[in-house]
Design an enzyme around this catalytic site. Structure first.
Site, PDB file in Angstrom:
ATOM      1  N   THR A 173       6.958  41.933-131.521  1.00  0.00           N
ATOM      2  CA  THR A 173       6.115  42.969-130.903  1.00  0.00           C
ATOM      3  C   THR A 173       4.787  42.387-130.411  1.00  0.00           C
ATOM      4  O   THR A 173       4.405  42.563-129.248  1.00  0.00           O
ATOM      5  CB  THR A 173       5.829  44.096-131.933  1.00  0.00           C
ATOM      6  OG1 THR A 173       7.073  44.611-132.392  1.00  0.00           O
ATOM      7  CG2 THR A 173       5.019  45.220-131.322  1.00  0.00           C
ATOM      8  N   GLY A 229       0.478  48.306-132.888  1.00  0.00           N
ATOM      9  CA  GLY A 229       1.123  48.467-131.585  1.00  0.00           C
ATOM     10  C   GLY A 229       1.011  47.191-130.768  1.00  0.00           C
ATOM     11  O   GLY A 229       0.145  46.342-131.010  1.00  0.00           O
ATOM     12  N   LYS A 250      -5.376  43.623-145.738  1.00  0.00           N
ATOM     13  CA  LYS A 250      -6.479  43.760-144.783  1.00  0.00           C
ATOM     14  C   LYS A 250      -7.827  43.922-145.501  1.00  0.00           C
ATOM     15  O   LYS A 250      -8.831  43.345-145.068  1.00  0.00           O
ATOM     16  CB  LYS A 250      -6.199  44.941-143.855  1.00  0.00           C
ATOM     17  CG  LYS A 250      -5.028  44.652-142.910  1.00  0.00           C
ATOM     18  CD  LYS A 250      -4.530  45.912-142.230  1.00  0.00           C
ATOM     19  CE  LYS A 250      -3.402  45.617-141.255  1.00  0.00           C
ATOM     20  NZ  LYS A 250      -2.726  46.833-140.776  1.00  0.00           N
TER      21      LYS A 250
HETATM   22  N1  HSE Z   1       2.151  47.834-139.996  1.00  0.00           N
HETATM   23  C1  HSE Z   1       0.793  47.677-139.630  1.00  0.00           C
HETATM   24  C2  HSE Z   1       0.148  49.044-139.524  1.00  0.00           C
HETATM   25  C3  HSE Z   1       0.712  46.943-138.323  1.00  0.00           C
HETATM   26  O1  HSE Z   1       0.886  50.039-139.490  1.00  0.00           O
HETATM   27  O2  HSE Z   1      -1.068  49.158-139.516  1.00  0.00           O
HETATM   28  C4  HSE Z   1      -0.655  46.491-137.944  1.00  0.00           C
HETATM   29  O3  HSE Z   1      -1.179  45.581-138.857  1.00  0.00           O
END
Ligand code: HSE
Length: 416
Positions: free
Chosen positions: A11, A298, A200
């Protein structure tokens, strides 16, 4: 002319390639040089791709090309991404990665090698998708002592919660839609159980406080237990249930990171951040608070952040020192979630008399020297906005249960 390579054509990687060719002249103008995509590394075959001649299955081919000056890693996972990026950095080739698992596990090592070889390991896309947060945190806010960071850092769970609550969609249907949009992780539990948000907040906490925070040190709870009744009760109490990733500095200098569903009052703008959007609140001694919002996942939103890093790497051929942290060899600067002083959103197992429950809670708070706290209650829930210690919270919950107000569960309240 500067040549770059993209590792992984999923992606995000395919988004980087698409965005480069879509906006090439603007990107080159910003980079101040002509650019060329040299290679795309992927083990799969893409014979019908317009870029078919760029594909390689061999990292050695990329490393052997002395013209490559930046490598963008969009493969995900720790290995082989870590080995590939270490080989790049050891040759003085800067890297840009969207891989939060990699940076959360190996960030300190990668940054040390980048420093030693006077190049950069950039990772703007690893947190918040399209949102500029890494560079603002270590550059624009560099003069602050950061005190707290709170945020919605997972687009998939925010999207799922939103679809369930506003469209009445089932959890499974909402997850399938998030996957179709390319938001979800390959393994959905990484989103749903909070691990993605945990990685994160580890990255933001490491950057803000200078010491590597490992995911295993962070209390992490996902959204599986959240019900439509919780959301309806939260709404009646003027707030939303959100999966919040946070880190707070305590008075003794330790930090308290955590990921968990929280009640966010409607007076806090994070409560209004819906769908795939993320929002990060950064509190500092000079700024008070600043908010960063945007699409958290995305294809093109995330590619935008990777491409921004590629441009940055081309422009800065020396290490950017403000973007750094170290592995101290211990995690003893991290406090456990039990030390979090917070208000409580309480759910009752059965409907209760709202006047009696709020009166009782006010009395219990007064016993804990929390006077004049505006307790509000609806038939199956109550809200206590005071900053209670764990002992105080337990005392209130025990006494409520003893008085027949059976508490089925509670969640922390985020400040207004
Ligand atoms: N799976 C992650 C989210 C993708 O939904 O935030 C982006 O890091």
């Amino acid at each position: 002319m500067k040549k770059f390579a993209v590792l992984g054509y999923g992606t995000v990687g395919s988004g980087v390639v698409e965005l480069f060719y879509k906006n090439r002249s603007k990107i080159e103008e910003k980079a101040g040089t002509q650019m060329e995509l040299g290679y795309i590394l992927d083990l799969r075959d893409f014979p019908d791709s317009p870029y078919a001649e760029k594909f390689t299955k061999s990292m050695d081919t990329i490393l052997a090309d002395a013209e490559i000056s930046v490598v963008a890693e969009c493969m995900g996972g720790v290995e082989p991404a870590f080995s590939y990026l270490m080989q790049c950095l050891q040759r003085g080739i800067s890297v840009a990665t969207s891989n939060k698992e990699l940076i959360a596990q190996k960030g300190a090592e990668l940054l040390a090698v980048a420093n030693a070889h006077n190049c950069n390991c950039f990772f703007e896309a690893s947190v918040g998708g399209a949102i500029p947060i890494i560079r603002p945190l270590h550059r624009c806010l560099a003069a602050n002592s950061i005190t707290e960071i709170y945020g919605i850092l997972n687009g998939t769970t925010n999207y799922i919660l939103n679809k369930m609550l506003t469209d009445g969609m089932t959890f499974e249907d909402a997850l399938a839609k998030a996957q179709k949009h390319g938001y979800a992780e390959r393994e959905p539990s990484a989103d749903v159980d909070g691990h993605d948000a945990c990685r994160k907040i580890c990255i933001l906490a490491s950057l803000a406080f200078g010491k590597h925070v490992y995911p295993a040190s962070v209390y992490t709870k996902g959204i599986r237990e959240i019900t439509l009744d919780d959301a309806a009760a939260a709404d009646a109490l003027k707030g939303a249930v959100k999966l919040i990733a946070m880190v707070r500095q305590l008075d003794d200098g330790r930090i308290l990171p955590a990921v968990m569903p929280m009640f966010v009052p409607y007076t806090n703008m994070i409560s209004r951040v819906d769908g795939v959007f993320n929002c990060v609140e950064v509190c500092g001694d000079a700024i008070d608070r600043a908010y960063f919002c945007g699409r958290g996942a995305g294809k093109l939103p995330t590619a935008s952040a990777v491409m921004g890093d590629i441009i940055e790497a081309i422009k800065h051929n020396q290490t950017v020192f403000s973007q750094n942290w170290v592995d101290t060899g211990t995690q003893d600067f991290i406090a456990g979630v039990d030390e979090l002083n917070c208000g409580m959103f309480i759910r009752f197992a059965q409907d209760a008399d709202t006047v009696k429950s709020s009166q009782l809670i006010s009395e219990l708070l007064a016993e804990q020297s929390h006077n004049d706290i505006p307790v509000t209650a609806v038939k199956n829930a109550a809200l206590i906005p005071a900053a209670l210690t764990k002992q105080e919270r337990n005392a209130v919950l025990d006494k409520l249960n003893a008085q027949g107000f059976e508490v089925s569960h509670w969640m922390p309240v985020m400040e207004a």
